[in-house]
Write a protein that holds these residues in place. Structure first.
Motif, PDB file in Angstrom:
ATOM      1  N   GLY A  73       0.414  -1.005  -0.129  1.00 44.00           N
ATOM      2  CA  GLY A  73      -0.236   0.091   0.022  1.00 44.00           C
ATOM      3  C   GLY A  73       1.584   0.933   0.104  1.00 44.00           C
ATOM      4  O   GLY A  73       0.539   2.472  -0.709  1.00 44.00           O
ATOM      5  N   SER A  74       2.344   1.422   0.960  1.00 47.77           N
ATOM      6  CA  SER A  74       3.130   2.599   0.659  1.00 47.77           C
ATOM      7  C   SER A  74       3.423   2.605  -1.097  1.00 47.77           C
ATOM      8  O   SER A  74       3.667   3.816  -1.004  1.00 47.77           O
ATOM      9  CB  SER A  74       3.972   2.586   1.901  1.00 47.77           C
ATOM     10  N   ALA A 110      13.624  -4.934  -8.054  1.00 50.28           N
ATOM     11  CA  ALA A 110      13.419  -5.164  -6.910  1.00 50.28           C
ATOM     12  C   ALA A 110      11.471  -5.630  -7.241  1.00 50.28           C
ATOM     13  O   ALA A 110      11.216  -6.785  -6.214  1.00 50.28           O
ATOM     14  CB  ALA A 110      13.519  -3.833  -5.753  1.00 50.28           C
ATOM     15  N   THR A 111      10.896  -5.130  -7.698  1.00 49.46           N
ATOM     16  CA  THR A 111       9.079  -5.042  -8.173  1.00 49.46           C
ATOM     17  C   THR A 111       8.889  -6.525  -8.391  1.00 49.46           C
ATOM     18  O   THR A 111       8.447  -6.807  -7.651  1.00 49.46           O
ATOM     19  CB  THR A 111       8.323  -3.874  -8.068  1.00 49.46           C
ATOM     20  N   VAL A 112       9.187  -6.856  -9.139  1.00 48.67           N
ATOM     21  CA  VAL A 112       9.205  -7.802 -10.126  1.00 48.67           C
ATOM     22  C   VAL A 112      10.282  -8.877  -9.472  1.00 48.67           C
ATOM     23  O   VAL A 112       9.715 -10.229  -9.309  1.00 48.67           O
ATOM     24  CB  VAL A 112      10.170  -8.243 -11.475  1.00 48.67           C
ATOM     25  N   LEU A 113      11.285  -8.768  -8.223  1.00 45.14           N
ATOM     26  CA  LEU A 113      11.714 -10.053  -7.601  1.00 45.14           C
ATOM     27  C   LEU A 113      10.666 -10.004  -6.616  1.00 45.14           C
ATOM     28  O   LEU A 113      10.761 -11.467  -5.929  1.00 45.14           O
ATOM     29  CB  LEU A 113      13.061  -9.555  -6.769  1.00 45.14           C
ATOM     30  N   PHE A 114      10.013  -9.428  -5.775  1.00 46.39           N
ATOM     31  CA  PHE A 114       9.604  -9.651  -4.465  1.00 46.39           C
ATOM     32  C   PHE A 114       8.026 -10.120  -5.690  1.00 46.39           C
ATOM     33  O   PHE A 114       7.563 -11.197  -4.874  1.00 46.39           O
ATOM     34  CB  PHE A 114       8.620  -8.079  -4.604  1.00 46.39           C
ATOM     35  N   MET A 115       7.679  -9.908  -6.618  1.00 48.18           N
ATOM     36  CA  MET A 115       6.359 -10.245  -7.123  1.00 48.18           C
ATOM     37  C   MET A 115       6.541 -12.253  -7.277  1.00 48.18           C
ATOM     38  O   MET A 115       5.902 -12.952  -7.012  1.00 48.18           O
ATOM     39  CB  MET A 115       6.189  -9.712  -8.189  1.00 48.18           C
ATOM     40  N   ASP A 271      -3.809  -6.512  -6.117  1.00 45.61           N
ATOM     41  CA  ASP A 271      -2.949  -5.424  -4.979  1.00 45.61           C
ATOM     42  C   ASP A 271      -1.227  -5.722  -5.379  1.00 45.61           C
ATOM     43  O   ASP A 271      -0.496  -4.642  -6.063  1.00 45.61           O
ATOM     44  CB  ASP A 271      -2.785  -5.929  -3.633  1.00 45.61           C
ATOM     45  N   LEU A 272      -0.919  -6.490  -5.832  1.00 47.22           N
ATOM     46  CA  LEU A 272       0.554  -6.906  -6.629  1.00 47.22           C
ATOM     47  C   LEU A 272       0.430  -5.777  -7.662  1.00 47.22           C
ATOM     48  O   LEU A 272       1.602  -5.447  -8.170  1.00 47.22           O
ATOM     49  CB  LEU A 272       1.019  -8.666  -6.475  1.00 47.22           C
ATOM     50  N   TRP A 273      -0.734  -6.072  -8.474  1.00 51.96           N
ATOM     51  CA  TRP A 273      -0.461  -5.803 -10.201  1.00 51.96           C
ATOM     52  C   TRP A 273      -0.705  -4.132  -9.933  1.00 51.96           C
ATOM     53  O   TRP A 273      -0.383  -3.820 -11.002  1.00 51.96           O
ATOM     54  CB  TRP A 273      -1.407  -6.616 -10.668  1.00 51.96           C
TER      55      TRP A 273
END
Length: 313
Positions: A73-74, A110-115, A271-273
């Protein structure tokens, strides 16, 4: 009473976080740690301390949904609100040429790795080590890149919170205020947020994605508003990109070591998308040099309102 606890927790987190940054920065500089390293590490960790403490406290209290919702959310709020609201005040002239492309690519990585890790279903200690390793690699890269360019060298006076004249007792007071205030504020915020979620009949995750996420993004919003007023587009964009990257790698990396964080179907399907789409909205500003005009501010803020309504519905 629950709303009062949340408000008190947010106030404590903001002021305690600021105190910790000031104390830690000046102690590090006193110990002879280079200003560049202090800026990349102590300031980065310190300014994200509220989010970190909230996430860790949520996991310890058996509310991992708040921890995950807080970070995701942040990151959504950082793009849509932290850039949107300042743009309503004054245009962010990104067309001046902000060198944030490299940082943006790292944030997307970082976003793709986390997802990818999230789609395993649970963020455990293995995921935490992967995320923290990626953070360490990015910090090392940033330090090396900064040393190659004169612009990357940072004087003590340029480091956030630095005061070469600050006395030892004052440093100790700042550190003590931060170390005591942060966990107390985090506990108040999480306890109040959980109670509100139960009373309203909505999930802890939804509260984490909205109320808690907005609250812990307030320092970034304040920084970006000031950057907009001073017409410092680089600072505003860099603040958003750096915060999002550290949220995913640092905060969730540490939180995953404290306890497992299950990732629900709603996160994986929606939410991730939304977080990924919000991150990609930065492309026109980072790559094409578009100004963040008032029209963009209205659009970004409206998108966040629509997202918040859909989460709480």
């Amino acid at each position: 009473m629950d709303w009062l606890m949340v408000a008190a927790g947010l106030v404590l987190l903001v002021f305690a976080g600021d105190a910790l940054v000031k104390g830690a920065v000046n102690l590090a500089l006193r110990l002879g740690i280079p200003a560049l390293i202090v800026s990349l590490t102590v300031v980065a960790f310190g300014t994200s301390a509220p989010e970190l403490l909230v996430s860790v406290d949520a996991i310890l209290d058996g509310a991992p949904g708040i921890a995950l919702g807080n970070v995701v959310g942040s990151n959504v709020a950082n793009v849509l609100l932290v850039l949107g609201i300042p743009a309503l005040i004054t245009t962010l002239h990104a067309s001046g040429g902000s060198d944030t492309r490299s940082s943006f690519l790292q944030m997307m990585g970082a976003t793709v790795l986390f997802m990818a890790l999230a789609f395993t279903g649970v963020l455990g200690w293995g995921s935490g080590l992967v995320l923290l390793s990626a953070l360490a690699a990015m910090l090392i890269y940033a330090a090396r890149a900064a040393r190659k360019h004169r612009r990357g060298t940072i004087d003590e006076e340029e480091v956030e919170g630095a005061d070469p004249k600050m006395r030892g007792w004052k440093i100790a007071v700042y550190l003590l205020a931060g170390l005591i205030g942060l966990p107390v504020g985090a506990d108040l915020l999480v306890t109040g947020a959980v109670s509100i979620a139960e009373a309203m009949g909505i999930s802890q995750t939804a509260i984490g994605l909205t109320l808690v996420a907005i609250g812990t993004s307030l320092p970034e919003l304040a920084t970006t508003v000031m950057a907009a007023i001073r017409r410092q587009a680089d600072v505003a964009m860099g603040n958003v990109i750096g915060s999002n990257m550290f949220n995913l790698l640092g905060i969730l990396g540490v939180a995953s070591l404290v306890g497992p964080i299950p990732v629900g179907a709603d996160f994986l399907g929606f939410d991730l998308w939304v977080m990924l789409a919000a991150s990609l909205l930065l492309v026109p500003f980072v790559y094409w040099g578009r100004d963040v005009t008032r029209g963009w501010g209205v659009a970004l803020t409206a998108l966040y309102v629509a997202y918040g309504v859909s989460v709480l519905a």
